[in-house]
Structures are given as structure tokens and as C-alpha cells.
Design an enzyme around this catalytic site. Structure first.
Site, short mmCIF file in Angstrom:
data_model
loop_
_atom_site.label_atom_id
_atom_site.label_comp_id
_atom_site.label_asym_id
_atom_site.label_seq_id
_atom_site.Cartn_x
_atom_site.Cartn_y
_atom_site.Cartn_z
N CYS A 2 0.94 -1.08 0.11
CA CYS A 2 -0.20 0.10 0.11
C CYS A 2 0.93 1.18 -0.11
O CYS A 2 2.01 1.25 0.28
CB CYS A 2 -0.96 0.01 1.41
N ARG A 27 1.78 1.53 -8.51
CA ARG A 27 2.02 0.20 -7.76
C ARG A 27 0.73 -0.73 -7.68
O ARG A 27 0.96 -1.93 -7.10
CB ARG A 27 2.40 0.36 -6.32
N TRP A 74 -3.85 -1.84 -0.85
CA TRP A 74 -4.01 -2.85 -1.75
C TRP A 74 -4.23 -4.16 -0.55
O TRP A 74 -3.49 -4.25 0.24
CB TRP A 74 -2.39 -3.20 -2.34
N ASN A 98 0.87 0.32 6.41
CA ASN A 98 1.19 -0.89 5.48
C ASN A 98 1.65 -1.77 6.42
O ASN A 98 2.43 -1.57 7.29
CB ASN A 98 2.20 0.08 4.61
N GLY A 99 1.64 -3.15 6.03
CA GLY A 99 2.19 -4.26 6.30
C GLY A 99 1.20 -4.98 6.81
O GLY A 99 -0.05 -4.74 6.62
N GLU A 481 10.67 -23.20 -15.25
CA GLU A 481 10.29 -21.64 -14.96
C GLU A 481 11.53 -20.98 -15.65
O GLU A 481 11.32 -19.94 -15.99
CB GLU A 481 10.48 -21.65 -13.44
N LYS A 485 10.90 -18.03 -18.27
CA LYS A 485 11.48 -16.62 -18.06
C LYS A 485 12.24 -15.98 -19.23
O LYS A 485 12.10 -15.07 -19.50
CB LYS A 485 12.36 -16.47 -16.57
N GLU A 488 10.10 -15.46 -22.22
CA GLU A 488 9.31 -14.50 -22.14
C GLU A 488 10.05 -12.98 -22.42
O GLU A 488 9.37 -12.11 -23.29
CB GLU A 488 8.74 -14.46 -21.00
N HIS A 504 16.59 -39.37 -24.12
CA HIS A 504 15.20 -39.75 -24.67
C HIS A 504 14.81 -38.97 -25.74
O HIS A 504 13.72 -38.79 -26.26
CB HIS A 504 14.04 -39.98 -23.92
N LYS A 603 -0.43 -9.10 -18.38
CA LYS A 603 -0.31 -9.38 -16.90
C LYS A 603 -1.41 -10.38 -16.53
O LYS A 603 -1.15 -11.20 -15.76
CB LYS A 603 -0.28 -8.13 -16.21
C1 F6R Z 1 4.83 -15.62 -16.56
C2 F6R Z 1 3.57 -15.30 -16.25
C3 F6R Z 1 2.46 -16.17 -16.74
C4 F6R Z 1 1.47 -16.44 -15.61
C5 F6R Z 1 0.15 -16.95 -16.15
C6 F6R Z 1 -0.77 -17.12 -14.88
O1 F6R Z 1 5.94 -14.97 -16.12
O2 F6R Z 1 3.67 -14.38 -15.70
O3 F6R Z 1 2.89 -17.43 -17.13
O4 F6R Z 1 2.10 -17.11 -14.60
O5 F6R Z 1 -0.43 -16.06 -17.08
O6 F6R Z 1 -1.27 -16.03 -14.41
P1 F6R Z 1 -1.82 -16.08 -12.85
O7 F6R Z 1 -1.02 -16.46 -12.07
O8 F6R Z 1 -2.33 -14.51 -12.81
O9 F6R Z 1 -3.06 -16.76 -12.99
#
Ligand code: F6R
Length: 608
Positions: A2, A27, A74, A98-99, A481, A485, A488, A504, A603
Site C-alpha cells: 500500500c 504500484r 492494496w 502498511n504491512g 520456470e 522466464k 518471455e 530420450h 499481465k
Molecule cells: C509468466 C507469467 C504467466 C502467468 C500466467 C498465470 O511470467 O507471468 O505465465 O504465470 O499467465 O497468471 P496468474 O498467475 O495470474 O493466473
């Protein structure tokens, strides 16, 4: 998380507070509010939604006065609403926070027994009652210090009292708070960008500091009342740099926030004395957890990888079979799910369409459902029977980092709870695991301290066009992962594989142009990883090994080594993902891609 802004000076406070809050909007938040002292009384205005809505309310109403505090919330405890928005008040006390307050439930019960009435679901309101209770005839500053001695948790607080119209009392423990020094005025905020329009001179409060701000001066003391001196720093950041806390990208900032974020996930949930955990919103009785026959996890992308790690944790601790599904597949494969199953939907945003649909489908088929989520009160937690919030704070970079580590942290807690409820995890082992988990934030810090080495590796491989990520066991999802990363944010081809699968198929790819990133920590399957790396070297592949410092065997096989501290196998995935994130980040940064908003990605994926 927040945002906090406070002002004491000769000017009208409201526009300064609104401007400060608007500089923290990036934020993310879900409600906002102000409190302004006009010399006689304090007026409060709050609203769910965006600041524009609060500004709309201000048009019809006056909030005059030259002393005030403002907040963007938030949600963590209680959904976004006017009642849950800050400031919160009790008697003469008005405050923003906040916290996360760890012992809020006990304190709330005790305060309610004494006849105090709560108007919100927040932990913050406990602070307001506690300070009001301590106020009596005391100065505000002393009442705040006494109240803080009764709480456990993290906080940045800014407090007003009707009786003291010239001052704001502020305090911090683990949540950031900076004082901005002006001419004939002083300000406070949770983050520098809120104040850059007014001053460049900042004093950073430290944990345990309590400060009194008036227009003329700031005084900083310990909670025990001892004066302390904190240096004034001149900050010449541009507003954009300031938003990112001095980091070049939000993703980099969020990678560095992980020790703090993970600590927030765990705050108040580990019952050290009882070798168990408390998960307030889980809403399942021990008997129900005991009767479960299976856990089915559904998620997408990075959250799916957290689910793959959770499979190991739940099967280890609770001896309960776990299936992990990509949510987009689950909903269309006529899943065999029903009574006796617990469907766990993991989602940072809480809005991912496929994950929500999977949860609804499982519910329809008779399964119990649990959401592991970062965004409070989003669609997925609202649709689920129980919730486990990760408390990672807003994640702005599209590539998920701190959300992932905190998801694993939360799922670790769930695995322990299941293990204890089902009597498959002894108190001794639960205690050992929880101690290791509580120590994980420090291990993450250790990896971050070694960033320069990881950046050097990234530079050496910035032009490589093919990466293979390999690992075994609970680190295999970390290989997936790491590859995700990299692709992406750098648009470089990368694939994750269980190392045992190399022979394999994927080994056919290996030549001197391919880089193989391998998790090869000492412990189970270490020798097997060494054999896999020897096979890569025999085909002239480039090996980047993530392992322990001083491991000469590994050193002999790898062109480059990245060091991670030793950790229990259950904690290692959280630690080992950090080098993966940093490697991807620095490679992308060398290429100059839009790290925070990579092409074609969003996002929150609210459509199929
Ligand atoms: C990768 C990434 C996406 C999300 C996916 C699920 O860095 O951010 O692969 O993990 O779109 O999103 P959430 O977790 O919001 O359901």
C-alpha cells in the site's frame, strides 16, 4: 504494497496528499482515503476504487487543513470497500498502515471483549483501537510507542490525534517509510516518488524508529524514547527511476523484493511452538483435510510451475497423491474429479480465465476448492471454498517473479498443514521443515548478493540462441520456470527438461552452440546430474551450472558456475529459481528488450 503520504506545513494538505498518492498509483491499489486536521477536528474521506473516484468525492466536500495523511490500499485482510479503506479511526486517533499485523486476531478478540466495536475487517483497525486505548492523557507519541509494544508484525504507520493538531507520529518495522524535509514543512511517505515534487532531501527511517513530524521539525526516537540520528540523503532520481526504487526495471525491483515478499507470506502463519501453521482463510477443518483422497492442482504458466513444486511438497509431507494440470487442458479433458478431491487453483492475478473455469468445473463435479492467490478478493478466491493469500504485494513486471516464490511459500505452508492434519508429518519433522522455511528469505538474500557473477554469465551468453534448462526432482519445475522466464523477456528459444529425459530426445540438440543451464546441488540425484552434464560436455555443449560454492567436481564439468547456498530439498526450489530469474533478466537487458512489458504478453489473461 500500500502507499502512505503525510504532510505537516503551512499549505493546504489535501492537494499535496492527492498528488503524492497519484505518484504511487503505478504500484496498484484498490481503494484510497485521506484524513485532514483542520485545527479542531479531523475529517476523513475514503473510497473503494481509483483515486479519480476519491477526487470526485472531494469536489462536493471540503477537507480543509494543513496537516494530513493519505493512503492507497492494496487489500490483504478484507476485500476492497469503503469500510476497509484507510484511514481508520478510534476515538481521537486516526491512522494509515502498511504491512501485516501478525497477532491481530487475538488483539481484536481482546479489544472486543472490552467493548470496542470494529467497523472493518482489517488488521489495521486493531492499531487504531490499541493506540486510542493507550492514549488516555498521554501524548500521542507515547501512546503509539506503548501500543507498538503490544503488536507483532510488520508496519509503516502514520497517526494523527484530534488533540494534537500540529503533528503526525510515524513508525516503522520492516515496511519502508521515508521522511521528506522541506522548508517550513515536512512530509512522510512509504516511497520516494510520492514526495519528489516537494523535496529532494530524505531521511530513511529504520526498523524500530518512531518519528514526530511538525511543520518546523522532525524528531526521531526509538520506541523506548531514546533520540536517534539518521542521516539526510539527497535523492536526484528522475520520477521514473524513483517509481522503480532506483532499479532499471520493475522486474529487477521485484526480483530483489523476494526475501521481503516471502517473509510477508509467512508472517503470522508459522506456529513455532506447535510445529504447525495457522491459515486463517483456509476454512477447512482438520477432519476434512484428513478425509481427502487426492489433491488436483490447476494453474497456468508460472503458477503452474509453482503447482509442480507443490506436488513434491504435498506428497512428501502429507503422503497424499497430487495431480497437476494446466488449467487450459483441465477444463476440456472431461476430468475425473469429484467428492474427496481438493482442487487447488493457483493464480497471481486471481482473474485468469482458464484457471477460474477449472475451479468452477471442479466445484460443479463435487470437489472442494482452494485458491492460492495474490490479488485479494479477485474472481478466483471469490469462487473458491477456501483461500490462501500469498501477500506478495503488487507485481507490475509482466514476467512473474515474486509471485512465484511466494506461491511456493504458501503451498509449503499448505503442505505442512495437510501433513499435520493427516498425521503423516511428525511434530519434529514439521518443526524442522518450518524452521528451514522461516530461514529461506535469508537464503534468497545470499543469492541476490551474488548478482554480479550471474550478470557476468549473462554477458557471456547474451548471443546464444538456444538454451536447454535441466534439473531433477523438485528442481525440475525450476528448470521449466527458468526456460519460461528467458523466452518471455528475451525472445530466445529455451526449453526445460527433466535431466533424466535428456537421453530420450533432447540430447540430439546438443552442440557447441547450445547452452545448458543445470541445477546440480549436492544431495539426492546430484551424481546423476553430474553424469548428465558429462554427456553434455562430451558433445561440446556449454554448461552453466547452479550449485554449491567450492564444488570442484561440478566446476570441472561447467564452463560457468553460479552459486546457491545449501538448503533442504523442500526449500531449494525457492532458492534455485533466483539465479534463473536474474540470468533471464540480464540476458534480456543486454538485448534491450522491453523487460517489463514483453511483446505479445499481458499481465492478466482474462480471455481463453
Ligand atoms: C509468466 C507469467 C504467466 C502467468 C500466467 C498465470 O511470467 O507471468 O505465465 O504465470 O499467465 O497468471 P496468474 O498467475 O495470474 O493466473
Amino acid at each position: 504494497m500500500c502507499g502512505i503520504v503525510g504532510y505537516a506545513g503551512p499549505r493546504e494538505a489535501t492537494p499535496i496528499l492527492m498528488e503524492g498518492l497519484s505518484r504511487l498509483e503505478y504500484r496498484g491499489y484498490d481503494s484510497a482515503g485521506l484524513a485532514v486536521h483542520d485545527g479542531a477536528d479531523i475529517r476523513i474521506l475514503r473510497s473503494p476504487g481509483k483515486l479519480a473516484r476519491l477526487a470526485g468525492l472531494l469536489e462536493g466536500r471540503q477537507l480543509p487543513g494543513t496537516l494530513g495523511i493519505g493512503h492507497t490500499r492494496w487489500a490483504t485482510h478484507g476485500p476492497p470497500s469503503e469500510q476497509n479503506a484507510h484511514p481508520h479511526a478510534s476515538g481521537d486517533v486516526v491512522l494509515v498502515h502498511n504491512g501485516i499485523l501478525e497477532n491481530h486476531a487475538e488483539l481484536r478478540r481482546a479489544l472486543e471483549k472490552k467493548g470496542r466495536r470494529f467497523t472493518s475487517q482489517t488488521d489495521t483497525e486493531v492499531f487504531a483501537h490499541l493506540i486510542d486505548e493507550e492514549l488516555g492523557r498521554r501524548p500521542l507519541e507515547q501512546a503509539v510507542a506503548r501500543a507498538l509494544a503490544r503488536v507483532r508484525g510488520t508496519y509503516a504507520l502514520a497517526v494523527l490525534s484530534r488533540r494534537e493538531p500540529d503533528r503526525i507520529v510515524v513508525a516503522r518495522s520492516s515496511s519502508p517509510l521515508v521522511l521528506g524535509l522541506g522548508r517550513g514543512e515536512n512530509l512522510v511517505a512509504s516511497d520516494i516518488p510520492a514526495l519528489l515534487g516537494h523535496t529532494r532531501d530524505f531521511v530513511f527511517l529504520e526498523d524500530g524508529d518512531l518519528a514526530v513530524l511538525t511543520a518546523a521539525r522532525v524528531e526521531i526516537r526509538t520506541l523506548a524514547g531514546e533520540p536517534v540520528a539518521r542521516p539526510t540523503r539527497r535523492i536526484d532520481w528522475s520520477p521514473l527511476m524513483a517509481e522503480k526504487g532506483g532499479h532499471k526495471h520493475f522486474m529487477h525491483k521485484e526480483i530483489h523484493e523476494q526475501p521481503r515478499a516471502l517473509a510477508d507470506t509467512l508472517t503470522g502463519r508459522i506456529l513455532h511452538g506447535r510445529a504447525d501453521v495457522r491459515l486463517d482463510d483456509l476454512r477447512f477443518e482438520a477432519a476434512e483435510l484428513k478425509a481427502l483422497g487426492r489433491v488436483v492442482i490447476a494453474a497456468c504458466g508460472t503458477s503452474y510451475h509453482a503447482g509442480l513444486v507443490a506436488k513434491f511438497l504435498i506428497e512428501w509431507f502429507a503422503r497424499l497423491p497430487v495431480e497437476v494440470d494446466l488449467a487450459s487442458e483441465f477444463r476440456y479433458r472431461r476430468p475425473v474429479v469429484g467428492k474427496g478431491d481438493l482442487l487447488v487453483a493457483i493464480s497471481q492475478s486471481g482473474e485468469t480465465a482458464d484457471t477460474l473455469a477449472a475451479l468452477r468445473e471442479a466445484k460443479r463435479l463435487g470437489a472442494r476448492t482452494l485458491a492460492v492467490c495474490n490479488a485479494v478478493d479477485a474472481s478466483i478466491p471469490r469462487a473458491a471454498d477456501g483461500v490462501l493469500y500469498t501477500h506478495a504485494g503488487p507485481e507490475i513486471g509482466v514476467a512473474s517473479t515474486k509471485a512465484f516464490v511466494t506461491q511456493i511459500g504458501a503451498l509449503f505452508l499448505l503442505a505442512v498443514r495437510l501433513g499435520r492434519a493427516r498425521r503423516k508429518l511428525s511434530p519434529e519433522e514439521a518443526g524442522r521443515q518450518l524452521e528451514a522455511l522461516a530461514g529461506a528469505p535469508e537464503l534468497l538474500e545470499a543469492v541476490l548478493r551474488d548478482e554480479a557473477r550471474i550478470e557476468a554469465v549473462a554477458r557471456a551468453y547474451a548471443q546464444t540462441r538456444d538454451f536447454l534448462y535441466i534439473a531433477r526432482g523438485a528442481n525440475y519445475p525450476i528448470a521449466l520456470e527458468g526456460a519460461l522466464k528467458l523466452k518471455e523477456i528475451s525472445y530466445i528459444h529455451a526449453e526445460g527438461y527433466p535431466a533424466g529425459e535428456m537421453k530420450h530426445g533432447p540430447i540430439a540438440l546438443i552442440d557447441e552452440h547450445v547452452a545448458v543451464v543445470a541445477v546440480a546441488c549436492q544431495g539426492e540425484s546430484y551424481e546423476k546430474m553430474l553424469s548428465n552434464l558429462a554427456e553434455v560436455r562430451a558433445r561440446e555443449g556449454q554448461v552453466i551450472a547452479i550449485g554449491q560454492a567450492g564444488d570442484e567436481q561440478l566446476g570441472a564439468l561447467a564452463q560457468h558456475q553460479i552459486h546457491v547456498p545449501r538448503a533442504l530439498p523442500s526449500v531449494a526450489p525457492m532458492v534455485n529459481v533466483l539465479p534463473m530469474q536474474l540470468l533471464a533478466y540480464h540476458i534480456a537487458d543486454f538485448h534491450g528488450t522491453d523487460v517489463d512489458q514483453p511483446r505479445n504478453l499481458a499481465k492478466s489473461v482474462t480471455v481463453e
